[in-house]
Design an enzyme around this catalytic site. Structure first.
Site, PDB file in Angstrom:
ATOM      1  N   CYS A 107       0.640  -1.257   0.262  1.00  0.00           N
ATOM      2  CA  CYS A 107      -0.044   0.267   0.397  1.00  0.00           C
ATOM      3  C   CYS A 107       1.221   1.404   0.203  1.00  0.00           C
ATOM      4  O   CYS A 107       1.675   1.543   1.340  1.00  0.00           O
ATOM      5  CB  CYS A 107      -0.520  -0.424   1.049  1.00  0.00           C
ATOM      6  SG  CYS A 107      -1.640   1.608   1.175  1.00  0.00           S
ATOM      7  N   GLU A 123      -3.487   1.143  -6.131  1.00  0.00           N
ATOM      8  CA  GLU A 123      -2.270   0.254  -6.305  1.00  0.00           C
ATOM      9  C   GLU A 123      -2.578   0.054  -8.073  1.00  0.00           C
ATOM     10  O   GLU A 123      -3.243   0.005  -8.272  1.00  0.00           O
ATOM     11  CB  GLU A 123      -3.026  -1.070  -5.829  1.00  0.00           C
ATOM     12  CG  GLU A 123      -1.769  -2.036  -5.877  1.00  0.00           C
ATOM     13  CD  GLU A 123      -1.119  -1.778  -5.127  1.00  0.00           C
ATOM     14  OE1 GLU A 123       0.113  -1.039  -5.333  1.00  0.00           O
ATOM     15  OE2 GLU A 123      -0.880  -2.084  -3.934  1.00  0.00           O
TER      16      GLU A 123
END
Length: 251
Positions: A2, A110
């Site tokens: 992340c 992402e």
């Protein structure tokens, strides 16, 4: 992994969702490493009969620095911690035992890189909207000059089947019913909260393809979360065939 996330809800909604007082701040659509992020932690013991919240919040630097680091300039930037090994890794072991926190977010970004020359970014948000809480680890680092800096890393786990086509890791999501157990580092050791670090169920998130505006930290407006068409990449040209290729088929 992340590497970017967002927090855009009003502070009152965050307070209600996480049960901690939060100071007002503007919406943040593109939070990046080394920037300050909001964390929620267990508060000090309450007096009998007190109606004060048992959680507190503060801003800390996104980029974990273990207490034993001698030279920060030579230490890598730790923005994530693998939940499977955090309890045993020297960098995170103490924090996993004593300083577990919640990191409120509206979702995360992402990038899908597999099979692509140009990574495709996605905005991954709760399907039902609202605030989600990532599991985090906090450490207060004492600099040689005597000043202190509070730092945090986001815990990650194996991506579920919904997200795995984008990336093989995703943030650990702590559900509201597990907040108290996660934050209680006095009575709950890492093994007691290991079940919380499992991947969230498929369908919890929506993954929305977005433009490459999110790639630049300077882009912080809401339009970076708007749905975009996934760019089709031109087929790769086949490798030129050589005479040796035919020869090798004989063996």
């Amino acid at each position: 992994m992340c590497g970017r996330f967002a927090l855009v809800q009003e502070f009152t909604e965050i307070e209600e969702a996480l049960g901690a007082p939060v100071e007002a701040f503007p919406p943040r659509y593109n939070i990046a490493p080394t920037q300050p992020v909001l964390v929620v932690m267990g508060g000090p013991p309450r007096a009998p009969g007190s109606n004060q919240p048992d959680r507190t919040s503060m801003l800390v630097r996104w980029g974990f620095i273990p207490g034993w680091v001698k030279d920060v300039g030579k230490f890598p930037l730790l923005i994530n911690a693998r939940s499977e090994t955090a309890a045993t890794k020297p960098a995170f072991r103490a924090a996993m035992r004593h300083r577990r926190v919640l990191i409120p977010a509206s979702g995360f970004y992402e990038w899908k890189r597999a099979g692509r020359k140009v990574p495709q970014p996605y905005w991954v948000r709760p399907a039902n909207g609202g605030v989600v809480a990532f599991g985090g680890l906090m450490e207060t680092y004492a600099e040689p000059g005597g000043s202190e800096i509070d730092t945090v890393a986001i815990l990650t786990c194996t991506a579920n089947e919904q997200i795995s086509h984008i990336h093989d890791r995703m943030p650990v999501v702590v559900k509201p019913q597990d907040f108290a157990r996660w934050l209680d580092c006095i009575n709950n050791e890492p093994r007691d909260v290991a079940d919380i670090t499992q991947p969230v169920e498929p369908g919890f998130f929506d993954a929305i393809p977005v433009s490459d505006k999110v790639n630049k930290v300077a882009n912080t407006s809401p339009d970076i979360q708007e749905r975009a068409e996934v760019a089709e990449e031109p087929p790769q040209k086949p490798k030129p065939k050589s005479a040796d290729d035919d020869q090798l088929k004989l063996f």
